[in-house]
Design an enzyme around this catalytic site. Structure first.
Site, PDB file in Angstrom:
ATOM      1  N   LYS A  47      12.288  -6.309 -13.297  1.00  0.00           N
ATOM      2  CA  LYS A  47      11.740  -4.958 -13.209  1.00  0.00           C
ATOM      3  C   LYS A  47      11.075  -4.755 -11.848  1.00  0.00           C
ATOM      4  CE  LYS A  47       7.175  -6.062 -15.087  1.00  0.00           C
ATOM      5  NZ  LYS A  47       6.089  -5.646 -15.977  1.00  0.00           N
ATOM      6  N   TYR A 282      -9.416   3.599  12.568  1.00  0.00           N
ATOM      7  CA  TYR A 282     -10.102   4.780  12.045  1.00  0.00           C
ATOM      8  C   TYR A 282     -11.516   4.461  11.556  1.00  0.00           C
ATOM      9  CZ  TYR A 282      -5.586   7.184  12.059  1.00  0.00           C
ATOM     10  OH  TYR A 282      -4.401   7.763  12.433  1.00  0.00           O
TER      11      TYR A 282
END
Length: 396
Positions: A47, A282
């Site tokens: 999965k 940032y």
């Protein structure tokens, strides 16, 4: 996708900014190690694009190694494997995460086993059986304490009875009974024994009513490694198949005979000298403590690098560990090289097997306050996968 017939983790492909190398030889070794721990059959859980490793290459390799069950979450994942040529006689595929209106008919025509947790799902499946004329292969799922998918004990007798009525009409065959652990990675957790007892009770009731399943299955990766009493007929290793420990506080991958399959590498895009007191990335959440060199790594959270790795994520450059300096941005992050001056283009090993002293996915998980599962699974499609150490699976 490229596949090389070599083992180990190769150097980064020339000209690429970043790459995840997937060692299929390690995958085969892990499956063999897991198989040696149990008399039960293995289901290779692929999965979520095989936990970020690539569902089709990993599924093919598992089938070539003798695995006869594949596990998927969504029907789309299961259908993609069938469309790619993995035939029913090669491997059964179980899909367990259904929603109303799902592609039941396509799953039936593609011979995908389906999980049923409630009457609504059984009713929709039966409508698709009548439409297609293809009988369904059903795994009834019991909620034994996880509180997620699965049928609650008070509804279990009704679901079993309805499934048996449909089976008597020739519409379905109940081929599996199953459940899933909540805390198998915490040995001694009181829920483990409760769930073992609950599953035994659910199986006993179903079999007393006439269900004769091909497989009863409960064990995930930690239970495969630690709870032999949970193995029944089939075990469903996910993370362990990819060489990561689901119980890192108990044992490393090597302790369980496992080897990490994925290595993530990038190239330095820039190296520059900056003065002390220089803000980095940032918000200036990192400021250089003195004159130093900064290295720019051209991957960011758009590639699956956790933003939570800001100021914490480890990398290896020229044999030395360094830490992410400042915020991880969308496409890049910075490391403080402490005055070292590696050349632009030098490899940055974010994580790997640890055999060369590099960080591992578990190191990244700890640095980010999460699990190694999340680290490998979130590596995005912008990062190409390179497959090495392929066996016969590449020819399926």
């Amino acid at each position: 996708m490229t596949t090389a017939k070599t083992t180990g983790t190769p150097a980064l492909t020339h000209g690429v900014r970043a790459e995840a190398a997937i060692d299929l030889a390690a995958l085969r070794e892990n499956l063999a190690a897991l198989g040696a721990r149990t008399d039960a059959a293995l289901m290779a859980v692929v999965k979520a694009d095989a936990y970020g490793h690539g569902a089709l290459p990993c599924a093919r390799e598992a089938v070539a190694a003798g695995v006869r069950w594949l596990g998927t979450a969504t029907p789309e994942e299961a259908l993609a494997l069938r469309a790619a040529g993995i035939r029913p006689e090669q491997a059964r595929i179980l899909c367990w995460l259904w929603t109303p209106g799902g592609p039941w008919a396509q799953a039936l025509r593609s011979h995908v086993d389906v999980s049923v947790s409630g009457r609504w799902a059984l009713d929709e499946l039966l409508a698709a059986v009548r439409e297609t004329g293809v009988p369904g292969r059903v795994h009834l799922k019991a909620d034994t304490g996880l509180g997620r998918n699965g049928c609650q004990p008070h509804d279990w007798p009704e679901l079993v009875a309805a499934a048996l009525r449909a089976q008597a009409e020739g519409l379905i065959e109940v081929v599996g009974l199953w459940s899933h652990f909540a805390a198998a990675d915490e040995p001694g957790h009181p829920s483990v024994q409760v769930q073992l007892d609950g599953f035994a009770s659910a199986v006993a009731h179903a079999e007393a009513q006439g269900v004769r399943p091909e497989v009863r299955h409960l064990a995930n990766s930690p239970a495969t490694l630690l709870l032999p009493q949970s193995h029944y007929d089939l075990v469903r290793p996910g993370l362990a198949m990819y060489g990561l420990s689901p119980v890192p506080d108990i044992g490393t991958p090597a302790d369980f005979g496992l080897r990490p399959v994925m290595s993530l590498t990038a190239r330095l895009a820039l190296v520059k000298t900056v003065p002390g007191g220089h803000g980095v990335s940032y918000g200036h959440h990192y400021t250089t403590p003195g004159d130093t060199t900064l290295g720019l790594v051209p991957v960011g959270y758009a590639d699956g690098i956790p933003r939570h790795a800001s100021n914490t994520g480890p990398v290896q450059i020229s044999g030395k560990w360094h830490t992410v300096a400042g915020r991880v941005a969308m496409d890049q992050f910075v490391v403080d090289l402490g005055g070292d001056t590696p050349p632009v283009g030098e490899e940055v090993l974010l994580f790997g097997s640890g055999e060369r002293g590099e960080p591992t996915a578990e190191d990244w998980g700890r640095a980010c306050g999460t699990l190694s599962y999340e680290i490998v699974t979130r590596i995005g499609s912008r990062v190409p996968r390179r497959y090495v150490g392929a066996g016969d699976g590449s020819g399926l």
